[in-house]
Every structure is written in C-alpha cells, then in structure tokens.
Motif scaffolding. Sequence first.
Motif, short mmCIF file in Angstrom:
data_model
loop_
_atom_site.label_atom_id
_atom_site.label_comp_id
_atom_site.label_asym_id
_atom_site.label_seq_id
_atom_site.Cartn_x
_atom_site.Cartn_y
_atom_site.Cartn_z
N LYS A 115 -11.14 -6.34 4.59
CA LYS A 115 -10.12 -5.62 3.81
C LYS A 115 -8.73 -5.88 4.36
N VAL A 116 -7.81 -6.20 3.44
CA VAL A 116 -6.43 -6.54 3.78
C VAL A 116 -5.49 -5.56 3.10
N LEU A 117 -4.51 -5.05 3.86
CA LEU A 117 -3.50 -4.13 3.33
C LEU A 117 -2.12 -4.74 3.58
N PHE A 118 -1.33 -4.88 2.52
CA PHE A 118 0.06 -5.34 2.64
C PHE A 118 0.98 -4.13 2.60
N VAL A 119 2.00 -4.13 3.48
CA VAL A 119 2.88 -2.97 3.60
C VAL A 119 4.34 -3.40 3.55
N CYS A 120 5.12 -2.68 2.72
CA CYS A 120 6.57 -2.83 2.72
C CYS A 120 7.17 -1.42 2.74
N LEU A 121 8.45 -1.32 2.46
CA LEU A 121 9.12 -0.03 2.57
C LEU A 121 8.66 0.97 1.53
N GLY A 122 8.74 0.61 0.24
CA GLY A 122 8.44 1.58 -0.81
C GLY A 122 7.23 1.26 -1.67
N ASN A 123 6.61 0.11 -1.47
CA ASN A 123 5.42 -0.32 -2.20
C ASN A 123 5.68 -0.51 -3.70
N ILE A 124 6.87 -1.05 -4.02
CA ILE A 124 7.11 -1.39 -5.43
C ILE A 124 7.55 -2.85 -5.61
N CYS A 125 7.97 -3.51 -4.55
CA CYS A 125 8.45 -4.90 -4.70
C CYS A 125 7.58 -5.89 -3.94
N ARG A 126 7.73 -5.94 -2.62
CA ARG A 126 7.09 -7.00 -1.83
C ARG A 126 5.60 -6.81 -1.64
N SER A 127 5.17 -5.63 -1.21
CA SER A 127 3.74 -5.48 -0.93
C SER A 127 2.87 -5.52 -2.19
N VAL A 159 -8.27 -6.24 -1.29
CA VAL A 159 -6.84 -6.18 -0.96
C VAL A 159 -6.21 -4.95 -1.59
N ASP A 160 -5.22 -4.40 -0.90
CA ASP A 160 -4.49 -3.23 -1.37
C ASP A 160 -3.07 -3.35 -0.83
N SER A 161 -2.20 -2.45 -1.23
CA SER A 161 -0.84 -2.42 -0.69
C SER A 161 -0.40 -0.97 -0.58
N ALA A 162 0.59 -0.75 0.28
CA ALA A 162 1.11 0.60 0.51
C ALA A 162 2.54 0.49 1.02
N GLY A 163 3.23 1.62 1.02
CA GLY A 163 4.60 1.67 1.52
C GLY A 163 4.73 2.58 2.71
N ILE A 164 5.72 2.31 3.52
CA ILE A 164 6.03 3.20 4.65
C ILE A 164 6.52 4.54 4.11
N GLY A 165 7.38 4.49 3.11
CA GLY A 165 7.97 5.71 2.54
C GLY A 165 7.19 6.24 1.35
N HIS A 166 7.55 7.44 0.95
CA HIS A 166 6.85 8.14 -0.13
C HIS A 166 7.60 8.16 -1.46
N TRP A 167 8.80 7.56 -1.51
CA TRP A 167 9.71 7.72 -2.64
C TRP A 167 9.12 7.29 -3.97
N HIS A 168 8.29 6.27 -3.99
CA HIS A 168 7.82 5.69 -5.26
C HIS A 168 6.33 5.94 -5.53
N VAL A 169 5.70 6.81 -4.77
CA VAL A 169 4.26 7.06 -4.92
C VAL A 169 3.93 7.33 -6.39
N GLY A 170 2.92 6.62 -6.89
CA GLY A 170 2.44 6.81 -8.26
C GLY A 170 3.17 5.99 -9.31
N THR A 171 4.16 5.18 -8.91
CA THR A 171 4.90 4.39 -9.90
C THR A 171 4.40 2.94 -9.93
N ASP A 172 4.69 2.28 -11.03
CA ASP A 172 4.35 0.87 -11.22
C ASP A 172 5.20 0.00 -10.30
N PRO A 173 4.78 -1.25 -10.09
CA PRO A 173 5.63 -2.18 -9.37
C PRO A 173 7.00 -2.32 -10.06
#
Length: 159
Positions: A3-15, A37-51
Amino acid sequence: MLKVLFVCLGNICRSPMAEAIFRDLIKKEGLSDHISVDSAGIGHWHVGTDPHEGTRAILEQNKISFEGMLARQVESSDWDRFDYIIAMDQKNLQDLQAIRKKNGVTVKMLMDYASNPDETDVPDPYFTGNFDQVYQLVMEGCIGLLNEIKQNHKFKEEL
C-alpha cells in the motif's frame, strides 16, 4: 497487498495527481491486485472535496481517471495501513516525520524516485498554477517509485 500513500499539503493538487497517475501505471502493469494507492493532505482545509480543477484538467487531458477521489487528511492509522508514505516536498516530509507513529514504513519524497530530477520538491500548483510541470514531475517520480517497488517486491502471478 502493498500500500502506497501520497501526501501533499491539502490533498487537492499534487497528491491526488500522484494517486491517479500511480493507479493508472499499476493498472497498465497488471499489478492492481498487488498494489493499492491512496492520497492525503497534511491539512484539513479541503477534506471531502474533489481534486483541484487544474489537476482534473491535466488528468483528463492525459486520459487518467480520478473518479471517486475526495480529499482527506493524514490519519494516525495511516502508519499502520501503508508500506510507503510519499511526500511531495520537504515541508510535507518534515510534517510527516513530526507525526510519525512507527518505524518500518518507507517515508520519502516523490522526487527521490526520479532518475535525474531538476527539482527536489514537487512545486505546489495551487500557488504556481503550473500543472503541466507538476504533471511531468509526478509522472517521473511515480514511474521511478513503481520500478523500485517491482525490483524490491516479487509479485506472483495469480493462478
């Protein structure tokens, strides 16, 4: 399953871009039953939104699906669920190291897997607007990561 997880700041662009590209690569290699594979963000600002619309546009242009992807925040349980946690930049890596729950998980930056990277960080297109550059960097890093995973893990053919 690996299992691979990609992480960026808000999880809407890079990850999410990395998640979609990596998922497409493993599907083309016939490894979807062996790697998730999955992705996540460090911050919570965009939780539940589309890329981000820029991420969606570059993925659509390259015929890569992002269907069903919604932003989420890194959780402490991710340290138990993932074998690889891949940060998009040095700040994301530092944030991940600060909340690291356990050892035994590979935590690196995506550009660590690129052949001869011009960049060590994947720049955040939320601020730069350069989704084309980010797509190229993410693709290069994902190809390198998949090659390393295939080299280090032998996946048996299903009978």
